[in-house]
Design a protein around this motif. Sequence first.
Motif, PDB file in Angstrom:
ATOM      1  N   ALA A 157     -10.607  17.780   9.619  1.00 45.69           N
ATOM      2  CA  ALA A 157     -10.667  19.061   8.889  1.00 45.69           C
ATOM      3  C   ALA A 157      -9.288  19.728   8.803  1.00 45.69           C
ATOM      4  CB  ALA A 157     -11.687  20.013   9.503  1.00 45.69           C
ATOM      5  N   ILE A 158      -8.258  18.934   8.451  1.00 45.17           N
ATOM      6  CA  ILE A 158      -6.937  19.511   8.197  1.00 45.17           C
ATOM      7  C   ILE A 158      -7.016  20.295   6.874  1.00 45.17           C
ATOM      8  CG2 ILE A 158      -5.710  17.704   9.493  1.00 45.17           C
ATOM      9  CD1 ILE A 158      -4.930  16.439   6.788  1.00 45.17           C
ATOM     10  N   PRO A 159      -6.092  21.214   6.618  1.00 41.89           N
ATOM     11  CA  PRO A 159      -6.169  22.045   5.404  1.00 41.89           C
ATOM     12  C   PRO A 159      -6.345  21.262   4.103  1.00 41.89           C
ATOM     13  CG  PRO A 159      -4.525  22.943   6.887  1.00 41.89           C
ATOM     14  CD  PRO A 159      -4.995  21.661   7.505  1.00 41.89           C
ATOM     15  N   ASP A 160      -5.623  20.162   3.917  1.00 37.23           N
ATOM     16  CA  ASP A 160      -5.756  19.354   2.701  1.00 37.23           C
ATOM     17  C   ASP A 160      -7.176  18.818   2.536  1.00 37.23           C
ATOM     18  OD1 ASP A 160      -3.136  19.754   2.054  1.00 37.23           O
ATOM     19  OD2 ASP A 160      -2.489  17.674   2.309  1.00 37.23           O
ATOM     20  N   ALA A 161      -7.784  18.437   3.642  1.00 41.38           N
ATOM     21  CA  ALA A 161      -9.147  17.898   3.600  1.00 41.38           C
ATOM     22  C   ALA A 161     -10.151  18.995   3.248  1.00 41.38           C
ATOM     23  CB  ALA A 161      -9.503  17.268   4.946  1.00 41.38           C
ATOM     24  N   LEU A 162      -9.948  20.181   3.789  1.00 43.21           N
ATOM     25  CA  LEU A 162     -10.841  21.307   3.473  1.00 43.21           C
ATOM     26  C   LEU A 162     -10.769  21.638   1.980  1.00 43.21           C
ATOM     27  CD1 LEU A 162     -10.204  23.632   6.558  1.00 43.21           C
ATOM     28  CD2 LEU A 162     -12.173  22.138   6.164  1.00 43.21           C
TER      29      LEU A 162
END
Length: 315
Positions: free
Chosen positions: A253-258
């Motif tokens: 759940a890193i920012p890019d994935a979110l």
Amino acid sequence: MNRFPLLIATLSFTLLLAGCNQSATTDASQGDGSKKLVMGVSMLSMQNEFIVNVNDEMTKKAQEAGVELITVDAERSALKQVEQIESFIAQKVDAIIMNPCEVEASSPAVAKALAANIPIINVNSETSAKPSAFVGSDDVESARIAMKFIADKLGGKGNVVMMHGYMGQAAQLKREQGAREVLKQYPNLKLLAHQTGEWDRAKAMALMENWIQSFGPQINAVFAQNDEMGLGAVKALTDAGLKDKVVVVSIDAIPDALQAVKKGTLDATIFQNAEQQGAKAIDTAIKAAKGQPYEKQTLIPFQLVTKANLSTFLK
């Protein structure tokens, strides 16, 4: 006029001032007069966004606590990591925090630290040698959640490909274990192919492109053991015009994935709490260095993130 006494007086004052300044540097490091704690930190790879997030939180917590960190990047080399721990031991640090590169190959670092009576805390990943404490999450659980989501989305049948992380690292081994546990429960869910993408977005994209060439529309789902690889898979599938037909799930759940979950390109990610891991690693290391009681194992739960609950995780 005799200037000799004036010269002596000036020199004496200069030396006195220098002495005061040195004393301020060495003794005033802690306001309460206690010795400032110095800790060595060896991180798996500062090219990995999640690991950087863990490290950022450790740096922040250390500053708040008045602890000095000496942080080094092992660059995915267990050999280099062991040498870094040896250097920390030579520097007589008060505690060591290690984000292990490999389960077995990083284990001598733990043994060396303990032999030198320096507490060593493993953060995020494990070694076969038992450290003073472990702070992280149960990686088996993360893969169970991811593969169960895939099984539900596919109605219990279909073909899955799995992207491994860095081979031999605890997260890779345990995430494979968790995924295979769920696959056993669904005999009509087939593991079509599995290979390492080394936690890397570009390598995962190239791997996914190869799989698309080999299997094409046979692929129904991708389980990537971290978000970097999941996002690489998404890019390859999107370029091939297949993304709408393939479920992609990854972990961290890193920012890019979110943002990818928000757009609908990534079906789900599993939240791993970098901030809590970093903060609790520092708390544990401080207690261990001071000889205070501390938890030998701190496990922080994983959470499934989909469009339905995304707002909880967006900052």
